[in-house]
Design a protein around this motif. Structure first.
Motif, PDB file in Angstrom:
ATOM      1  N   SER A   1      33.970  40.497  43.958  1.00  0.00           N
ATOM      2  CA  SER A   1      34.222  40.817  42.559  1.00  0.00           C
ATOM      3  C   SER A   1      33.008  41.486  41.941  1.00  0.00           C
ATOM      4  O   SER A   1      31.860  41.153  42.255  1.00  0.00           O
ATOM      5  N   SER A   2      33.267  42.463  41.034  1.00  0.00           N
ATOM      6  CA  SER A   2      32.226  43.122  40.254  1.00  0.00           C
ATOM      7  C   SER A   2      32.196  42.621  38.822  1.00  0.00           C
ATOM      8  O   SER A   2      31.436  43.141  37.992  1.00  0.00           O
ATOM      9  N   ASP A   3      33.005  41.621  38.537  1.00  0.00           N
ATOM     10  CA  ASP A   3      33.021  41.010  37.201  1.00  0.00           C
ATOM     11  C   ASP A   3      31.777  40.150  37.044  1.00  0.00           C
ATOM     12  O   ASP A   3      31.518  39.242  37.841  1.00  0.00           O
ATOM     13  N   PHE A   4      31.014  40.425  35.990  1.00  0.00           N
ATOM     14  CA  PHE A   4      29.753  39.723  35.794  1.00  0.00           C
ATOM     15  C   PHE A   4      29.918  38.213  35.636  1.00  0.00           C
ATOM     16  O   PHE A   4      28.997  37.448  35.887  1.00  0.00           O
ATOM     17  N   ASN A   5      31.098  37.795  35.180  1.00  0.00           N
ATOM     18  CA  ASN A   5      31.334  36.365  34.953  1.00  0.00           C
ATOM     19  C   ASN A   5      32.033  35.677  36.135  1.00  0.00           C
ATOM     20  O   ASN A   5      32.343  34.489  36.062  1.00  0.00           O
ATOM     21  N   SER A   6      32.284  36.421  37.194  1.00  0.00           N
ATOM     22  CA  SER A   6      33.002  35.854  38.333  1.00  0.00           C
ATOM     23  C   SER A   6      32.080  35.000  39.203  1.00  0.00           C
ATOM     24  O   SER A   6      30.849  35.139  39.176  1.00  0.00           O
ATOM     25  N   THR A   7      32.701  34.134  39.984  1.00  0.00           N
ATOM     26  CA  THR A   7      31.935  33.287  40.897  1.00  0.00           C
ATOM     27  C   THR A   7      31.199  34.119  41.936  1.00  0.00           C
ATOM     28  O   THR A   7      30.030  33.873  42.245  1.00  0.00           O
ATOM     29  N   ASP A   8      31.868  35.148  42.464  1.00  0.00           N
ATOM     30  CA  ASP A   8      31.256  35.970  43.502  1.00  0.00           C
ATOM     31  C   ASP A   8      30.018  36.696  42.981  1.00  0.00           C
ATOM     32  O   ASP A   8      28.989  36.770  43.662  1.00  0.00           O
ATOM     33  N   TRP A   9      30.111  37.232  41.761  1.00  0.00           N
ATOM     34  CA  TRP A   9      28.959  37.938  41.191  1.00  0.00           C
ATOM     35  C   TRP A   9      27.781  36.985  40.979  1.00  0.00           C
ATOM     36  O   TRP A   9      26.635  37.311  41.302  1.00  0.00           O
ATOM     37  N   LYS A  10      28.073  35.808  40.466  1.00  0.00           N
ATOM     38  CA  LYS A  10      27.004  34.842  40.221  1.00  0.00           C
ATOM     39  C   LYS A  10      26.339  34.401  41.517  1.00  0.00           C
ATOM     40  O   LYS A  10      25.121  34.174  41.564  1.00  0.00           O
ATOM     41  N   GLU A  11      27.135  34.296  42.581  1.00  0.00           N
ATOM     42  CA  GLU A  11      26.564  33.903  43.872  1.00  0.00           C
ATOM     43  C   GLU A  11      25.726  35.038  44.473  1.00  0.00           C
ATOM     44  O   GLU A  11      24.704  34.788  45.118  1.00  0.00           O
TER      45      GLU A  11
END
Length: 232
Positions: free
Chosen positions: A153-163
């Protein structure tokens, strides 16, 4: 005369008999009192000991329960640190800038992964903008809370981005709240990423290569220290 003589003897015999009866009664009463004292004393001592044992049992049980709760709490806190992620809003696949807004002052993983660590191998890069290349054999995946497979994901609030943000911090040793992410892009597939970041403290720029490990999260594979930020 005989009758007068026998009368006093009879009186003394009666008196002696009465005294014997009185003594028997008194002795019997004394024995009964002693027995009662023994019974009461036994009840007090034996009964009191049982009560003490009963009262101590709940205390011991409560202590064990508290120890168990503290142990579970410690395990829970430990697991939370391993799986936690940073919050932030930054750019993806473009040249716009953005700052991470993680409230924590430093990521615990990154504290132990500074680029000047003795386990890091530093080599000169082939790219003219690359000052040094760092490869650390001890780097590990940062963990993941994603279930049911990896969801890029490229969404700044997504789990993948945060990881991914956490992995960048871990690789460079720069705390999330002291790091600016200028660029984040896939390289060929969803399991390979390149990110360009700078340190707010010393303004140094880094290009970080990440690889996805199934079930374990993003793992740094290489860090390049840049002469200048080519994404600014």
């Amino acid at each position: 005369m005989a009758n007068d003589y026998n009368h006093p003897n009879r009186s003394r015999s009666l008196q002696r008999a009465k005294r014997r009866k009185t003594n028997i009664i008194l002795n019997s009463l004394i024995v009964i009192v002693i027995l009662l004292i023994i019974i009461v004393a036994s009840f007090i001592f034996l009964g009191g000991g049982k009560d003490d044992n009963k009262s101590s049992a709940p205390a011991n049980t409560a202590h064990k329960q508290e120890t168990s709760i503290d142990s579970n709490k410690s395990k829970s806190e430990s697991n939370g640190d391993k799986n936690g992620s940073s919050d932030g809003t930054v750019s993806d696949n473009n040249d716009n800038t953005g700052d991470s807004s993680d409230d924590s002052s430093a990521d615990k993983d990154s504290d132990n992964s500074q680029l000047d660590d003795s386990n890091v191998v530093a080599n000169e890069g082939n790219d003219p903008n690359v000052k040094k290349t760092y490869v650390n054999p001890s780097w590990k995946p940062v963990g993941t809370s994603q279930t049911g497979g990896h969801q890029y994901s490229s969404d700044f609030n997504s789990t993948d981005w945060k990881e991914k943000e956490k992995a960048l911090s871990y690789a460079t040793g720069i705390p999330s709240d002291q790091m600016t992410i200028w660029y984040m892009s896939r390289v060929g597939s969803d399991s390979s990423v390149i990110g360009t970041i700078t340190s707010k403290k010393d303004k140094k720029a880094y290009r970080v290569y990440l690889e996805w490990i199934d079930g374990q999260g993003w793992k740094p594979s290489k860090v390049e220290e840049l002469n200048h930020n080519d994404r600014q």
